[in-house]
Design an enzyme around this catalytic site. Structure first.
Site, PDB file in Angstrom:
ATOM      1  NE  ARG A  87       0.609   2.832   3.280  1.00 47.63           N
ATOM      2  CZ  ARG A  87       0.926   1.948   4.233  1.00 47.63           C
ATOM      3  NH1 ARG A  87       0.531   2.124   5.464  1.00 47.63           N
ATOM      4  NH2 ARG A  87       1.640   0.876   3.932  1.00 47.63           N
TER       5      ARG A  87
ATOM      6  N   GLY B 168     -12.039   3.360   3.206  1.00 46.82           N
ATOM      7  CA  GLY B 168     -11.126   2.452   2.535  1.00 46.82           C
ATOM      8  C   GLY B 168     -10.053   3.165   1.726  1.00 46.82           C
ATOM      9  CG  HIS B 169      -7.177   0.709  -0.306  1.00 40.94           C
ATOM     10  ND1 HIS B 169      -6.272  -0.306  -0.447  1.00 40.94           N
ATOM     11  CD2 HIS B 169      -8.331   0.244  -0.825  1.00 40.94           C
ATOM     12  CE1 HIS B 169      -6.857  -1.321  -1.036  1.00 40.94           C
ATOM     13  NE2 HIS B 169      -8.096  -1.018  -1.270  1.00 40.94           N
ATOM     14  CG  ASN B 170      -6.624   3.830  -3.521  1.00 36.90           C
ATOM     15  OD1 ASN B 170      -5.546   4.319  -3.210  1.00 36.90           O
ATOM     16  ND2 ASN B 170      -6.758   2.570  -3.848  1.00 36.90           N
TER      17      ASN B 170
ATOM     18  CD  GLN C  65      -2.847  -1.363   0.243  1.00 37.27           C
ATOM     19  OE1 GLN C  65      -3.694  -0.476   0.167  1.00 37.27           O
ATOM     20  NE2 GLN C  65      -2.824  -2.389  -0.610  1.00 37.27           N
TER      21      GLN C  65
END
Lengths: 361, 361, 361
Positions: free
Chosen positions: B241, B262-264, B221
């Protein structure tokens, strides 16, 4: 507005170290992929230096296409090397090399890891940590600031214990575990290569009480938590220890953030539990079960192997192996969506054409 | 029973300091409201000394009416000064002065803040804190007990870092941030005046893995978290992240407790996400989106500006700007409640009059 | 696979101390149960030494049957003493003694506690703790490593404060409280015998803001949290303090993990709130209300005494005393399940027999 943001791109050097450069052959090996040289020009003389998304990549960057709906980005990319599935191999620009893989996401993952390896443990115990004299900490392990390690706890080789983590009395951690900051672990037997993200709570009292003459009386929770090899646990997730038997998370299973696992629950191998889902006490998941986000499973039921529980699903009874269920109460996917369609049709009919066309609520 | 409880009233001096007294004019200015003197009697000679609810207020207290359904309390109140909307100005008792405002809740907020200002930072680093030699901590910042500040981290002027917080390597905090106790921050770029409540987890690994030959393999990640100016994050909330791009929370947005991002994911300006809601990876919220409690958004979708997602809503596809949706799967509010009504009618008909009247289940 | 696991059985000595042995009479007294000697053979000469599940128990173990569906296990058990309800008394094997109780789970709980009593506090303040000079800590209390106790806080007799817990300025804890590791407590008045599991967040700012000309403005949160006697709070649960009035958790109430309680909410006596449920601001629960897992209650409503809110229920309006509701929006249990059945029937009819029999989706 969100669109207009410029990202620093992946792997901001403030946060990530970088290895390399690597030549195309080394990357192909890491990826387990087939290398296709550029149709025009050649490989960069100094090798590839990093990873980047298709839009921002340059001639020394490795990029990848995983999702069919971004395929149009291939056309304009400047990436020097692109990881793709076979179906897209002939869409790679002439100036780019390709790494063709039947599992491009896995290939990408391995290439990204090559450029940005996990930092190795920095062996030793931070002087601020409080480690009980009877605890056994492998000398290759890293114990962070303000960590507390209880009596008779055992911490295996190359473990990294983040700042403020609390490893309770008697807890055993196998080799190569990574315990995040501010995790609490008690009454737990932990395998190898287990990863726990910050703030997870493992091994506390389950929610058990009996009705007594003067209110609720707490039932002693006398089991433990077993985390088998290669388990990963998300941030602020909670796993209660068993009351009589153990709470078990099977080898290779992955739990996301804010998941709740009740006492005596047993998860098989390679289960996936997505964020904010909850599994009640004594429920059993066989191997390869997926529980999507915010789903809830009642206690004392069994979910068959490879079953998939949809997001926000409310599961009140056993689910067969391989089944796909969603809805609350849970039902097969096709039944759920058929119900939605039927109800919509009935509802439109009931409301009548006049109201329906009026635009008013 | 709950009704019978006596409260200490607002601002128990055990926990809150108090400024003042203030005269009516000063309060009118702070509130941005129009002052209406009492029709009988006069302003208290020594000014107003504090705030209180209508039921418990006295002649030197400021009170307010925000919610129409409590309007009857105006009649019996002893409050010396009452903040009200124009519609209620003539219902204020004769002995009370009024502060009339088109935005009475905002006016109340500012008056309450005047009496009970935030404690300023107490500059300095607690001797128990572990601050890396390469970190840059502004001398006006307050660093609490057992705080850990990593290598190359930067902490801006007048920040307050609560006990046990962990500020990871390279993290940047702008001016005037308040980081609660036991927060963990890593891989994060934080703007000014950002507030994070205790136990929030910012910047840990997202939930990303590929299926490999021997089980799941973690995908590195490599993104970060960006918290823009004036963001507020609730207790025990988790923000992962980005994997390649960044996870972004837009300026002025407010997240409640136990929220999962969540990521992004990218949130625009002034979004609101209420407790226990979850937003999956790569989903985009444009500006001024509201997500009510326990709602869940699938990944890779876009929610248009000013859309409102109802409580427990399950959003599986894009939502248009300005839309109001609820239900799982999400649908327009009026459609949802029409469905509920239609199903109830059909169900009553199906059960028949006899069963319906029997009172048995 | 999960089935094949062998458990260490209850009370792994790595984690639990053990008292005893106890003779049958002492156990009968602790359990408040009627002792029935074995029909064949006699009591074990040295007394009973521990507890075990029916399957694994031996002649010196105490076991119990609580759940009718495990009744068949009675036949083969080797347990020396079995706690059962009257209905199962004659199914106890001839070689086993029985403890017959109308409340076998409660009886079991007390016997288990007798063998495995809670560790008493280990009085004293760990040298690493930071305790404000103005705080009052009873000498019989145990203050763990890295605990922070704020100004004017008061910690009662025999309290145990776990590692890293933060007890904020002015907080009061009554006698015999157990505060888990990494709990944060602020603006809170806590009764006696209150138990808080790791990572819970008590007393932080509620989610309150007004819309100002330049975005949201935080409304000062000037209330507190009151936890009455015998309250238990789960891991990573969040309870915000009141904005004007107090947030109150009534005596004997039990909250599970990852629960959210909004500002000014008031829970009566002996309420139960199961994991991941959320109660919004200013909502009132009267006594003995049960809120099942993942349920959500909107703000400013009242739930009558002994009402039961089902799992994942979405409650948007008042609920009458004694009602059983489920669904989103909430409705009576029987209505919910009737709706489910009616919709299934309509949906099957709409899909037609051909499609229904095709087995394809």
């Amino acid at each position: 507005m969100a669109n207009a943001r410029t990202s620093s791109g992946p792997a901001n050097p403030r946060f990530f170290t970088r290895s390399g450069p690597f030549d195309a052959q080394a990357l192909a090996e890491a990826a387990g992929a087939t290398l296709v040289p550029p149709r025009e020009g050649s490989f960069p003389a100094g090798g590839y230096t990093g990873i980047a998304p298709l839009q921002g990549a340059g001639a020394e960057d490795v990029s990848f296409l995983d999702n069919r709906r971004y395929a149009s980005l291939l056309e304009g990319t400047q990436a020097g090397l692109i990881i793709v599935a076979p179906a897209f191999a002939d869409k790679v620009p002439a100036h780019s090399a390709a790494l063709v893989s039947a599992t491009p996401y896995l290939a990408w993952s391995r290439v990204a890891r090559l450029f940005h390896p996990k930092a190795p443990p920095n062996p030793g115990v931070h002087p601020s940590a409080v480690v009980d004299a009877s605890a056994v900490v492998d000398p290759s392990a890293e114990i962070g600031p303000f960590v507390v390690v209880g009596a008779r706890a055992e911490i295996g080789p190359r473990c990294v214990i983040g700042a403020h983590a609390v490893v309770g009395d008697g807890v055993v951690l196998g080799a190569d575990c990574r315990i995040g900051s501010q995790v609490t672990l008690s009454h737990a037997m932990v395998g190898e290569r287990v990863i726990i993200l910050p703030g997870a709570r493992i091994g506390q009292d389950g929610f058990g009480f009996a009705v007594g003459p003067n209110g609720f009386e707490t039932v002693p929770q006398l089991g433990q938590v077993v985390l088998e090899h290669d388990v990963e646990i998300g941030a602020n997730t909670t796993i209660d220890r068993g009351s009589v038997n153990d709470t078990v998370i099977g080898a290779g299973s992955r739990l996301d953030n804010l998941v709740q696992i009740g006492h005596n629950a047993q998860l098989g191998r390679c289960c996936i539990v997505v964020a904010q889902a909850g599994i009640s006490g004594s429920t059993v998941l066989e191997d390869y079960v997926t529980v999507a986000a915010q789903a809830g499973l009642i206690g004392h039921i069994r979910i068959g192997a490879k079953a998939r529980i949809g997001a926000q699903c409310g599961v009140m009874s056993d689910v067969e192996s391989g089944a796909d269920v969603i809805g609350s109460p849970a039902m097969p996917f096709r039944e759920f969506f058929r119900n939605v369609a039927v109800l919509r049709k009935l509802s439109k009919k009931a409301s009548g054409p006049a109201e329906d066309g009026s635009g008013k609520g």
